[in-house]
Structures are given as structure tokens and as C-alpha cells.
Design a protein around this motif. Structure first.
Motif, mmCIF file in Angstrom:
data_model
loop_
_atom_site.group_PDB
_atom_site.id
_atom_site.type_symbol
_atom_site.label_atom_id
_atom_site.label_comp_id
_atom_site.label_asym_id
_atom_site.label_seq_id
_atom_site.Cartn_x
_atom_site.Cartn_y
_atom_site.Cartn_z
ATOM 1 N N GLY A 1 0.791 -1.235 0.000
ATOM 2 C CA GLY A 1 0.000 0.000 0.000
ATOM 3 C C GLY A 1 0.813 1.269 0.000
ATOM 4 O O GLY A 1 0.241 2.360 -0.048
ATOM 5 N N ALA A 2 2.146 1.178 0.042
ATOM 6 C CA ALA A 2 2.986 2.374 0.020
ATOM 7 C C ALA A 2 3.069 2.917 -1.403
ATOM 8 O O ALA A 2 3.070 2.160 -2.376
ATOM 9 C CB ALA A 2 4.387 2.054 0.539
ATOM 10 N N GLU A 3 3.146 4.242 -1.519
ATOM 11 C CA GLU A 3 3.309 4.891 -2.814
ATOM 12 C C GLU A 3 4.733 5.433 -2.903
ATOM 13 O O GLU A 3 5.111 6.327 -2.153
ATOM 14 C CB GLU A 3 2.278 6.001 -2.990
ATOM 15 C CG GLU A 3 0.842 5.464 -3.040
ATOM 16 C CD GLU A 3 -0.185 6.549 -3.313
ATOM 17 O OE1 GLU A 3 0.218 7.724 -3.444
ATOM 18 O OE2 GLU A 3 -1.383 6.218 -3.389
ATOM 19 N N VAL A 4 5.509 4.881 -3.806
ATOM 20 C CA VAL A 4 6.924 5.213 -3.946
ATOM 21 C C VAL A 4 7.106 6.151 -5.136
ATOM 22 O O VAL A 4 6.612 5.870 -6.234
ATOM 23 C CB VAL A 4 7.777 3.946 -4.141
ATOM 24 C CG1 VAL A 4 9.256 4.298 -4.244
ATOM 25 C CG2 VAL A 4 7.538 2.970 -2.991
ATOM 26 N N ILE A 5 7.796 7.266 -4.911
ATOM 27 C CA ILE A 5 8.074 8.233 -5.965
ATOM 28 C C ILE A 5 9.396 7.853 -6.635
ATOM 29 O O ILE A 5 10.441 7.821 -5.983
ATOM 30 C CB ILE A 5 8.151 9.665 -5.409
ATOM 31 C CG1 ILE A 5 6.918 9.972 -4.546
ATOM 32 C CG2 ILE A 5 8.302 10.667 -6.527
ATOM 33 C CD1 ILE A 5 5.611 9.840 -5.277
#
Length: 226
Positions: free
Chosen positions: A115-119
Motif C-alpha cells: 500500500g505504500a506509494e513510492v516516488i
């Protein structure tokens, strides 16, 4: 508003390759922003010829002082045109696994399974090795290793393994699933089930098959999905 109309009214009625509508919408947004900026300068009475010279000088300064930002911007354009990575793709790079949510001007957003959003800078998606599991299609080959008691009939075990895989609704028929006897042991024989699945829930398919195999093959000692 123009971009929304293109996405919801125009592109929805056209048959375009996956990723093309997103690329066209993004490029249209960039073009409208640039045109609006130039029109605003013209409305202020500024000489566009001098502005061109200023922009050229500014571009030269950006080339030296903001090389990384310009690199990411150009990489973003390459992603939109060449489409090696598209929105919705499942990718893997440098230990990062997830689905591409957005491709922006400078960076892209990848959502991991947790569920993490990585840039991720766009340049990394262009310059580094990226595994794209869904570039041409969403099918994926999975392997399921299992050990069965050595005194169990080998042909029966292999036949049962294949039949169980064939009955799972998310296992594709072509290529057909296959069972391999990979190693003989004193107490147990080691098999491997290879099958293709269509969709992103391959881990759940492996788990379902492992449970069903454990239920059907009473001599099973270990089941390890890989």
C-alpha cells in the motif's frame, strides 16, 4: 476542461493501444500550459522576440544548473512516447515491486503490494533495468515446488498435480500446466508444477493450488510456492 473532455468523451470512443490516451492527455496538458503562458505574456505587452531569447538563455542555464531535473523531464516524455512502462503496469526494479499509478513530468508513482506509494524519478525507469510483468500481456508463469513421499506412485502424483491445476479457473489452458519430477530422494520425491495464470492474483492462485494439492495428495510432506 479540455483534457477531461478528451479523456471522457473523445478517447473513450476510439480504439487506441493501452497507454496512448494517457500519453495524449498529458502532452495536451503540457501544450495548453505552454500556450497559456505565452498568451499571458503577450497580453502583458511583452515582446515575444525578446522572450524567445530569454527562454533560450534560461534553457541554457537549466541545461547546466538543473541537469537532473531536465533529464527526468525528457525521460518522462520518452516514457509517454515509447511506452516501455505504462500506467497500470506491474514492474520490478532494485527490490521495488508494485503497480504504476502515475507518470508525471519529473517522477512516476509506484504503489507497492503493502500500500505504500513510492516516488521514482523518470530517469531511473529509462536508464536502469526494469522488469515489466505486464508490458505485452498480463500472463505470468508460476512454479510450485512440492515433496511427496517416495513410496507414492510417481505417475499418479504427476497426473493428479496436472489435473488439479487444470481445474483452477485462473490457470490458462495454453500453455498447458505441466508437472516435472525434478529430484528423487530416499524418503521423498521432489516435483514442480509449472503453469500460466492470467491476472495479477498469481500468489493467491499458488496458494489455492497448494491447499488443493495437500488435500488430494495425502503423502505430501511439504508444499512451498515459489
Amino acid at each position: 476542461l479540455v483534457v477531461v473532455l478528451l479523456e471522457e468523451d473523445v478517447f473513450s470512443r476510439m480504439t487506441l493501444p493501452r497507454g496512448v490516451p494517457y500519453a495524449l492527455s498529458t502532452l495536451t496538458r503540457y501544450a495548453l500550459l505552454l500556450a497559456g503562458f505565452l498568451m499571458a505574456l503577450g497580453a502583458l505587452g511583452l515582446d515575444l522576440t525578446r522572450i524567445t531569447v530569454l527562454v533560450s538563455a534560461l534553457g541554457l542555464g537549466l541545461g547546466f544548473g538543473l541537469q537532473q531535473i531536465m533529464n527526468n523531464f525528457v525521460s518522462g516524455l520518452i516514457l509517454l512516447f515509447e511506452r516501455p512502462v505504462q500506467v497500470g503496469d506491474s514492474i520490478q526494479m532494485d527490490g521495488l515491486k508494485g503497480d504504476v499509478l502515475r507518470i508525471g513530468i519529473r517522477s512516476s508513482t509506484v504503489r507497492t503490494g503493502q500500500g505504500a506509494e513510492v516516488i521514482v524519478p523518470n530517469a531511473k525507469l529509462i536508464e536502469e533495468k526494469v522488469t515489466n510483468w505486464t508490458l505485452t500481456d498480463r500472463r505470468r508463469r508460476c512454479e510450485l515446488d512440492l515433496s511427496v513421499a517416495a513410496d507414492d506412485d510417481v505417475e499418479r502424483v504427476m497426473r493428479t498435480i496436472v489435473e488439479i491445476a487444470q481445474h483452477h479457473p485462473k490457470v490458462v489452458a495454453t500453455p498447458a500446466p505441466e508437472a516435472l519430477l525434478v529430484r528423487l530422494g530416499r524418503n521423498s520425491n521432489h516435483y514442480q508444477l509449472r503453469f500460466w495464470t492470467d491476472g495479477s492474483g498469481w500468489a493467491r492462485v499458488c496458494s489455492d493450488l497448494a491447499v488443493e494439492l495437500h488435500r488430494s495428495l495425502r503423502g505430501v510432506r511439504t508444499l512451498d510456492p515459489t
